[in-house]
Enzyme design. Structure first.
Site, mmCIF file in Angstrom:
data_model
loop_
_atom_site.group_PDB
_atom_site.id
_atom_site.type_symbol
_atom_site.label_atom_id
_atom_site.label_comp_id
_atom_site.label_asym_id
_atom_site.label_seq_id
_atom_site.Cartn_x
_atom_site.Cartn_y
_atom_site.Cartn_z
ATOM 1 N N LYS A 87 0.717 -1.371 0.084
ATOM 2 C CA LYS A 87 0.108 -0.061 0.037
ATOM 3 C C LYS A 87 0.975 1.209 0.000
ATOM 4 C CE LYS A 87 -0.784 1.534 4.722
ATOM 5 N NZ LYS A 87 -0.497 0.547 5.851
ATOM 6 N N HIS A 216 1.591 -3.560 14.871
ATOM 7 C CA HIS A 216 2.176 -2.488 13.999
ATOM 8 C C HIS A 216 2.259 -1.078 14.891
ATOM 9 C CE1 HIS A 216 3.142 0.537 10.971
ATOM 10 N NE2 HIS A 216 2.798 -0.308 9.867
ATOM 11 N N GLU A 290 7.270 -5.884 8.073
ATOM 12 C CA GLU A 290 6.179 -5.380 6.933
ATOM 13 C C GLU A 290 6.621 -4.098 6.769
ATOM 14 O OE1 GLU A 290 1.972 -8.145 8.396
ATOM 15 O OE2 GLU A 290 2.178 -5.777 8.587
ATOM 16 N N PRO A 291 7.753 -3.875 6.168
ATOM 17 C CA PRO A 291 8.207 -2.376 5.860
ATOM 18 C C PRO A 291 7.633 -1.804 4.793
ATOM 19 C CG PRO A 291 9.990 -4.024 5.517
ATOM 20 C CD PRO A 291 8.844 -4.723 5.939
ATOM 21 N N TYR A 333 1.304 17.466 5.994
ATOM 22 C CA TYR A 333 1.640 16.968 7.587
ATOM 23 C C TYR A 333 2.687 17.689 7.776
ATOM 24 C CZ TYR A 333 -1.854 13.558 6.733
ATOM 25 O OH TYR A 333 -2.971 12.681 6.290
ATOM 26 N N TYR A 398 3.446 6.701 0.698
ATOM 27 C CA TYR A 398 2.195 7.383 0.555
ATOM 28 C C TYR A 398 2.301 8.759 -0.387
ATOM 29 C CZ TYR A 398 2.472 3.836 4.220
ATOM 30 O OH TYR A 398 2.637 2.932 4.892
HETATM 31 C C1 PLP Z 1 0.609 0.411 6.399
HETATM 32 C C2 PLP Z 1 1.036 -0.943 6.970
HETATM 33 C C3 PLP Z 1 2.313 -1.317 6.935
HETATM 34 C C4 PLP Z 1 3.702 -0.382 6.404
HETATM 35 O O1 PLP Z 1 3.765 0.545 7.294
HETATM 36 P P1 PLP Z 1 5.261 1.499 7.389
HETATM 37 O O2 PLP Z 1 5.162 2.261 8.558
HETATM 38 O O3 PLP Z 1 4.850 2.144 6.086
HETATM 39 O O4 PLP Z 1 6.240 0.693 7.098
HETATM 40 C C5 PLP Z 1 2.670 -2.519 7.330
HETATM 41 N N1 PLP Z 1 1.784 -3.452 7.797
HETATM 42 C C6 PLP Z 1 0.487 -3.026 7.681
HETATM 43 C C7 PLP Z 1 -0.461 -4.095 8.361
HETATM 44 C C8 PLP Z 1 0.160 -1.915 7.279
HETATM 45 O O5 PLP Z 1 -1.207 -1.362 7.478
#
Ligand code: PLP
Length: 422
Positions: A87, A216, A290-291, A333, A398
């Protein structure tokens, strides 16, 4: 896309640029620069080569940066398998580069899964990390063999039991601390500790296997210490599952929240320490991360053109062809620090970067008719002319992912140059 991505810098002789709408193969060679060329040099060279026909705005995706980031991740977090969060920036060339560097993927929707699978990535390398999924998307995941997903509610268990009974579940918990993150995902997702037994039992009753725990700590600016607290919390969930007589958990998913700067060093020390202290006796533990921001933020640089100018005494006002409804949405932001340089091509000072010239407090507007669409206020800039360029660094996280076509203007999403070493 380059067919061979060379990860060893020493093997590299020159830097080629490939041009094409995002991800579309195109062999037009724009220029050849030395491998030391910065992304800014590349942008300068693109503009110089095609000053009149170049479409603006455009971004440069620098695959050399992606390689460096992957090397740094592997060095700092050798036991944490990266699952890139699509995303953050779904650009297909970035996904493809990450896939060839061995990354796995965190997808949140049918379209994201489809896009990753289209690169030939096997479904085992995908986690469907959205705790609340649409039924049609769950059905799709089942049909293509994406068999791991997150959950944080009983309602989700029911949906998965119905549409994807072979799916493994990872319980998403809410980190306890106020982490200082700009985007606090815990406001929306994650089970409280006292909800854990109920959620584990619900999955058990439904015949679904809960194989791990995810959290997260929040995106952008999160305090790295929060990883430690959250990893400890995850450990207590592992224990709760054992106490309930459920099969042993094995996955610890530490989410995102990583920054690409030197902060990764600090975060890694904390994470490696916490895993060692709290999960020392878990023999078959698999740790994943999950970077999103980490891999996307610094890999894209945006070039915009000055399309209008107004002078009010010392105050200079400019319009550029991208704005907060486009690639520059993050500049809304205060947290986001804008790094902006100028390239003077439109004026008589051909090809001069004006680092040391006199600056004026300047306002920079985006192209839409909404006055909120203001990118910079009182930002020191040298005096610019029409068709000069403003170049923004760190424009990958983003940015195009959140861009709209408001007022009929488009972002740089479809106009991306890819820099790589061959
Ligand atoms: C958005 C998201 C991420 C990525 O987060 P970053 O802070 O951009 O690394 C990882 N895992 C999940 C479940 C998310 O929703």
């Amino acid at each position: 896309m380059p067919t061979t991505l060379v990860a060893e810098e020493s093997q590299i002789t020159n830097l080629n640029l490939m041009f094409g709408a995002s991800g579309v193969e195109c062999n037009e060679l724009v220029t050849t620069l030395s491998s030391e060329a910065t992304t800014f040099d590349i942008i300068q060279s693109i503009i110089k080569t095609k000053p009149t026909e170049i479409d603006s705005p455009f971004s440069v995706l620098d695959l050399r940066v992606v390689i460096d980031l992957m090397n740094k991740w592997t060095t700092n977090l050798p036991t944490v398998k990266p699952f890139y969060a699509v995303k953050c920036n779904p650009n297909i060339s970035l996904l493809s580069a990450l896939a060839s560097l061995g990354s796995n993927f965190d997808c949140a929707s049918l379209a994201e899964i489809k896009s990753v699978l289209s690169l030939g990535v096997s479904p085992e390398r995908i986690i469907f990390a959205n705790p609340c999924k649409m039924e049609s998307h769950i059905k799709y995941a089942a049909s293509v063999g994406v068999n791991v997903t997150t959950y944080d509610s009983v309602g989700e268990v029911e949906k998965i039991k119905r549409w994807h009974p072979n799916c493994e579940l990872i319980l998403r918990i809410k980190p306890e601390e106020e982490t200082g993150a700009q985007f606090r995902l815990g406001l929306k997702y994650g089970a409280f500790l006292n909800e854990v037994p109920k959620l584990l039992k619900a999955a058990n009753m439904a015949g679904l296997k809960v194989t791990g725990v995810a959290f997260h700590i929040g995106s952008m600016g999160a305090n790295a210490q929060a990883y430690s607290g959250a990893i400890l919390l995850a450990k207590t969930v592992f224990e709760t599952a054992s106490q309930l007589g459920m099969p042993k958990m094995k996955i610890l998913d530490i989410g995102g929240g990583f920054s690409s700067g030197s902060k990764l060093d600090e975060a890694s020390l904390i994470i490696n320490d916490a895993i060692k202290s709290y999960f020392e006796n878990e023999e078959n533990l698999v740790v994943i991360g999950e970077p999103g921001t980490y891999f996307a933020e610094t890999t894209f640089t945006l070039a915009t053109k000055v399309i209008g100018k107004r002078v009010r005494g010392e105050l200079k006002e400019y319009w550029i062809d991208d704005g907060i409804y486009g690639t520059l949405c993050m500049t809304l932001y205060d947290y986001f620090i804008v790094t902006c340089s100028t390239l003077k091509f439109g004026s008589k000072h051909e090809n001069v970067t004006c680092k040391d010239t006199k600056t004026y407090p300047s306002t920079v507007f985006g192209p839409t008719c909404d006055s909120t669409d203001t990118v910079l206020k009182e930002y020191p800039l040298p005096e610019l002319e029409m068709n000069d360029w403003l170049v923004f660094s760190n424009m990958g996280a983003y940015t195009t992912a959140c861009a709209t076509n408001f007022n009929g203007f488009s972002s740089s999403a479809k106009n991306i140059y890819i820099a790589y070493l061959s």
